[in-house]
Scaffold this active site. Structure first.
Site, PDB file in Angstrom:
ATOM      1  N   GLY A   1     -11.515   0.195  13.238  1.00 14.61           N
ATOM      2  CA  GLY A   1     -12.000   1.214  14.204  1.00 14.61           C
ATOM      3  C   GLY A   1     -11.477   1.479  15.509  1.00 14.61           C
ATOM      4  O   GLY A   1     -12.127   3.120  15.640  1.00 14.61           O
TER       5      GLY A   1
ATOM      6  N   LYS B   1       0.682  -1.383   0.190  1.00 14.43           N
ATOM      7  CA  LYS B   1      -0.180  -0.145   0.311  1.00 14.43           C
ATOM      8  C   LYS B   1       0.914   0.935   0.174  1.00 14.43           C
ATOM      9  O   LYS B   1       0.276   1.870  -0.994  1.00 14.43           O
ATOM     10  CB  LYS B   1      -0.840   0.097   1.316  1.00 14.43           C
TER      11      LYS B   1
ATOM     12  N   GLU C   1      -6.015   1.607  -4.791  1.00 18.07           N
ATOM     13  CA  GLU C   1      -5.438   0.786  -5.073  1.00 18.07           C
ATOM     14  C   GLU C   1      -5.378   0.886  -5.938  1.00 18.07           C
ATOM     15  O   GLU C   1      -6.219   0.646  -6.982  1.00 18.07           O
ATOM     16  CB  GLU C   1      -5.271  -0.068  -4.081  1.00 18.07           C
TER      17      GLU C   1
ATOM     18  N   ARG D   1      -4.452  -7.793 -11.832  1.00 18.52           N
ATOM     19  CA  ARG D   1      -5.529  -9.250 -12.196  1.00 18.52           C
ATOM     20  C   ARG D   1      -6.413  -8.828 -12.509  1.00 18.52           C
ATOM     21  O   ARG D   1      -6.904  -8.012 -13.018  1.00 18.52           O
ATOM     22  CB  ARG D   1      -5.311 -10.497 -11.350  1.00 18.52           C
TER      23      ARG D   1
END
Lengths: 449, 166, 449, 166
Positions: A165, A116, A288, A292
């Site tokens: 969270g 990321k 992101e 694929r």
């Protein structure tokens, strides 16, 4: 072009890839676990090899057995589908080592986009908008106020070590920010033993909109427009459509351009998807890139007429893209519903079992990608998705009416599926007006779930 | 009824051609073991020797003493297993690979029909990804049948031998 | 719009019409013979009424029972499908008498277009080209020579009272015409007791190309381009495609215009088809107009995206056409294969019986219109067509490859079908080059039949 | 076991409203008979009377003496037939129409449960396309059950009566 391809997957996507190979005149090798002996992809492929026990770890994730199977039967390439090994850069690299073409982008691109932090860096460098926020941790209230002012309220305070969270607080004003900051810190400290926090712009009722890109090994990149995947339940997409009710031509063009920039920056080729969050004012932010083919790729195929999986295989075989951006013309409206063997009245519990009569919907504008047939036994080992119903209509109302028609005529005896839930979504007035966002199910369907 | 395959690298390196095994290659081997059914690895190169073994390396024993076969394949022809008695046990392949009946083309086969084998005795080699995996017997018994041929491709669960257990 | 429609048909077209009604929010009433109790159209419809015994004459042709069923269950309209009562102007008229809207053109239009002589007169008056020939009987050799000179050799001599090829003779020159004339006369006299003969231009290796038209009750008429239905076996269409490999844009425009002229001259509304023979030099000649939906309508739906059956229902409900001619845009290539339960190795003998596993092809660009499901019993009472496979591709090679893929994956256990024959046609080099004509099967596939 | 339904036109004309029956209307009636299961027609209008009968007018007798029902329908509710003995015969509807138990709303029903009927006796009227079709018994017997209600829509093959044959 390849003459023989191994498909390192199961279920509907394995069937989908076999179909693409057939149309390209390529022999197919299916692999299967002992639980999948009767699967449709095994029946359909030209050859089939058992690669291990029922748990995916012993079979569909068993790299050694998959590569050995490819070598034993003379495959030239491996298509990984989605899930399992599709975004495993180590597998992609090993394929190359063993002289098997991995049908997807380069291993190091998979690796970079799978990380990321790296992916955000690549995107930022390419001028792709990210969710605005503090560059790293925020140490004082004054700093927080400055950042918040810059990016605009409401803002979300998040724990650096966070997740689930915990340590998250919303602030709408500088005043509420002060208190939110200290409670978030306390909570973060209690939860993670680390009170470091950072600030991000809070996106209210965001849309999840993604751009399908295709690129070849020669640097050509095109996009096939957007898919709106906002309808999700616990981050699982339930229904996808193309185009999005939110975008106009200008937005579509801009998002497409940005997606291509991101892909170019990553030196991307093959099929890939750049995912964005889009707020109500049509600001969009990179989330992101998926390296694929996506579950929901058929909606783009339906509106553009371009066979994404065939193109992916051609690209892997070293061919240049068959299309320029100008060749890509979207027509009408497509919607996909994922039919899962789950009980929507019982918290979407998986519902494996033996299907009785199985009659798929047909007729105009209906496509079914499925790996089930009459008397087939759905095992509990894998994903509960048993079919995708994709419809095309001249416009959204026709597509919605057609999807309802198709789902209503779908006969799947003995198995509880998500079809009744999909029908409720399709009948929902907010959905019909095109007002969808990632928390739609909670907000608009909570009484139904 | 567990099997602990031991892997011996016969080629110089996994990738072949390199003269030195570097940290990347070792990392690759570790990841390879981690993601495959292979649990033990011994590697000898000029100057050094590596031995790797998974922490929890027992894989389910692929044997079958029912008369039904575990499965079939469209791709690979299989001989019919001749199970002659209730104590005859099918030894199934624990992996996909290539069957070798002997350690090298010049060597004698590990076993012949009629041979008596001890528990732990090597029955054959299965090669996958250029790694050579010795398959050993879990029990003592007499070889009733050998159902794979030298250099034959093998799939998971395929019957390799029938052994009459002592 | 209607709220309830009765479908006076069975099989795949009944299913097709139910689908259209569903998408329009219309309740459906199926009718069925005692042989069709387990038929898919009965299962799918909202209501179903048994209308008689297995022979069509006692059930699907039983006007009284069909109208009574419509009245009993409160239908507002009747869709006749194709075949059975679809072109029965008496039935269309009776529907009106009993306050049931007949979904099709007016009864007198059906009657006029059903009468070959009247239909030719209407077409001729509208300037639609007919196969050139003598206006009626030819009485002498001199007259015959004059006519032949006018229309050009080769010419066909036909018996006025003719049929079944009796009294037909081909002539390539004035010399051969003399002898042909007298033998034709003798044969006609022997066969029909009437030696009257007439002359028509002989069309060598003609194409059968038809234009789909749609018209509303307000005089608006559009066409959806052509379908090439040249691939026939004993006048039964086997494979249809759109567009035709023969036509260019100009030809397409002209034939479309002529078809609309013919429809306008007949005061046509609803869906209809104007059929032409086209010779090698692209001269086209009116054959007839079909005043109903055609078996092969899906190929036009696939390339234009227009739902012909839904539009037909909207027109019957008094709505104006949803499209202008400019809205009609053809995209890509569509092919339909009719899968019949017939043995192609045994002179296409019908092959009824109980189907085992039935798995229809799916995936991109594939549409299946079928009324069969696993374990369904195909009865010997009706048409042997059990499914239509329609594919769409970006171009003809993709459509051909996709059709082969789809037919190969179609599983119909226990029943012999025409699929193997279709696969041979698709592999035929002449077919692949687009060289098709109505006698293709005899000329190019005779060794296969 | 054949039935010869006789059709009586009760309304003035098939189309209603017209005062005179012209040749077109007669042609229509002829075609109607030709294409339906109705075989006999008698029509009385002011000034004239028509009688039509098909040349080959026998239609298969829709009776059923097995215990299974001929069929069902999703649209029309059906009562369960109470078949009490081997000689009880189901009388099935030969057509789609509306069931009338009596000749007119004021009349007595043709039959009641327990009645004895003779061969040829009228059991009920079935109306279709405004034509009223008297259904007669093919045999003598006792009415065991009446399974249709007055003014009920009836489909082909639906059980109307059960008659215990003499």
């Amino acid at each position: 072009m390849f003459s023989r391809v191994l498909i390192a997957n199961r279920g509907e996507i394995a069937v989908r890839i076999i179909r693409a190979c057939r149309e390209l005149g390529i022999d197919t090798i299916a692999v299967y676990s002992v639980a999948d002996r009767d699967s449709l992809h095994v029946k359909m492929a030209d050859m089939a090899v058992c690669i291990g026990g029922a748990p995916a770890r012993e079979s569909y994730l068993n790299i050694s057995n998959i590569i050995a199977a490819a070598q034993n039967l003379g495959a030239q390439a491996i298509h990984p589908g989605y899930g399992f090994l599709a975004e495993n850069h180590y597998f992609a690299d090993l394929c190359q080592t063993y002289n098997l073409k991995f049908i997807g982008p380069k291993a190091d691109v998979i690796e970079a986009m799978g990380d990321k932090v790296k992916a955000r860096e690549i995107a930022r460098a390419a001028g792709v908008p990210l969710v605005p926020g503090s560059d790293g941790a925020v140490s004082s209230y004054e700093e927080a106020v400055t950042v918040a002012q810059e990016i605009g309220y409401p803002i979300m305070i998040k724990a650096s070590a966070g997740g689930g969270g915990k340590g998250m607080r919303l602030a709408h004003t500088p005043e509420s920010l002060k208190e939110a900051l200290s409670t978030a810190r306390m909570e973060a400290n209690a939860a993670f033993g680390n009170d470091e926090i950072y600030i991000e712009k809070y996106i209210e009722e965001p849309r999840h909109i993604e751009i399908q890109v295709l690129g070849d090994e020669y640097g050509n990149l095109i996009h096939l427009g957007e898919r709106d995947c906002s309808l999700q339940r616990r981050n699982q997409k339930l229904l996808e459509e193309s185009p999005s009710t939110l975008l106009n031509e200008e937005m579509r063009r801009r998002m497409g351009e940005v997606a291509i920039n991101a892909a170019r920056a990553a030196e991307y080729f093959s099929a890939g998807t750049v995912e964005f969050l889009v707020d109500k004012k049509c600001n969009f932010y990179f989330i992101e890139m998926n390296t694929r083919v996506q579950v929901e790729h058929p909606v783009s195929e339906m509106v553009t007429g371009i066979d994404i999986v065939k193109e992916q295989i051609r690209i892997a075989a070293g061919q240049p893209l068959s299309y320029t951006q100008d060749d890509v013309k979207s027509r009408g409206w497509a919607i996909e519903c994922r039919v899962n063997a789950e009980d929507p009245d019982n918290n979407f519990q998986p519902y494996p079992g033996t299907v009785g009569q199985y009659v798929v919907p047909g007729g105009p504008g209906v496509r079914v990608d499925s790996s089930v047939y009459s008397n087939y036994t759905i095992t509990p080992y894998y994903d509960s998705m048993i079919a995708k119903v994709i419809v095309w209509g001249q416009d959204r109302p026709e597509a919605v009416a057609r999807m309802k028609r198709a789902l209503n005529e779908f006969i799947i005896e003995n198995i509880i599926t998500t079809i009744p839930f999909h029908l409720k979504v399709l009948d929902n007035a907010f959905f019909q007006r095109g007002e969808v966002y990632t928390n739609f199910i909670q907000r608009r369907m909570s009484s139904e779930v | 009824m567990k099997r602990h395959p031991v892997v011996k690298i016969k080629k110089r390196s996994v990738r072949g051609g390199d003269d030195e095994m570097n940290i990347d290659e070792i990392r690759e081997l570790i990841l390879l073991l981690d993601q495959t059914s292979i649990s033990d690895l011994e590697l000898e190169k000029e100057g050094y020797r590596i031995s790797l073994r998974k922490a929890n390396s027992e894989i389910p024993a692929p044997v079958n003493n029912s008369k039904g076969k575990v499965g079939g394949t469209k791709a690979l022809d299989e001989k019919e297993a001749k199970i002659t008695s209730e104590t005859a046990i099918e030894v199934l392949s624990p992996m996909v690979g290539t069957f070798y009946s002997a350690a090298s083309p010049d060597s004698e086969p590990y076993i012949k029909i009629g041979d008596h084998v001890e528990a732990g005795q090597t029955l054959c080699i299965l090669e996958a990804m250029k790694l050579f995996n010795e398959i050993k017997s879990d029990f003592a018994g007499t070889i009733v049948d050998i159902l794979a041929e030298n250099a034959e491709p093998i799939e998971f669960g395929q019957t390799l031998f029938i052994i009459e257990k002592d």
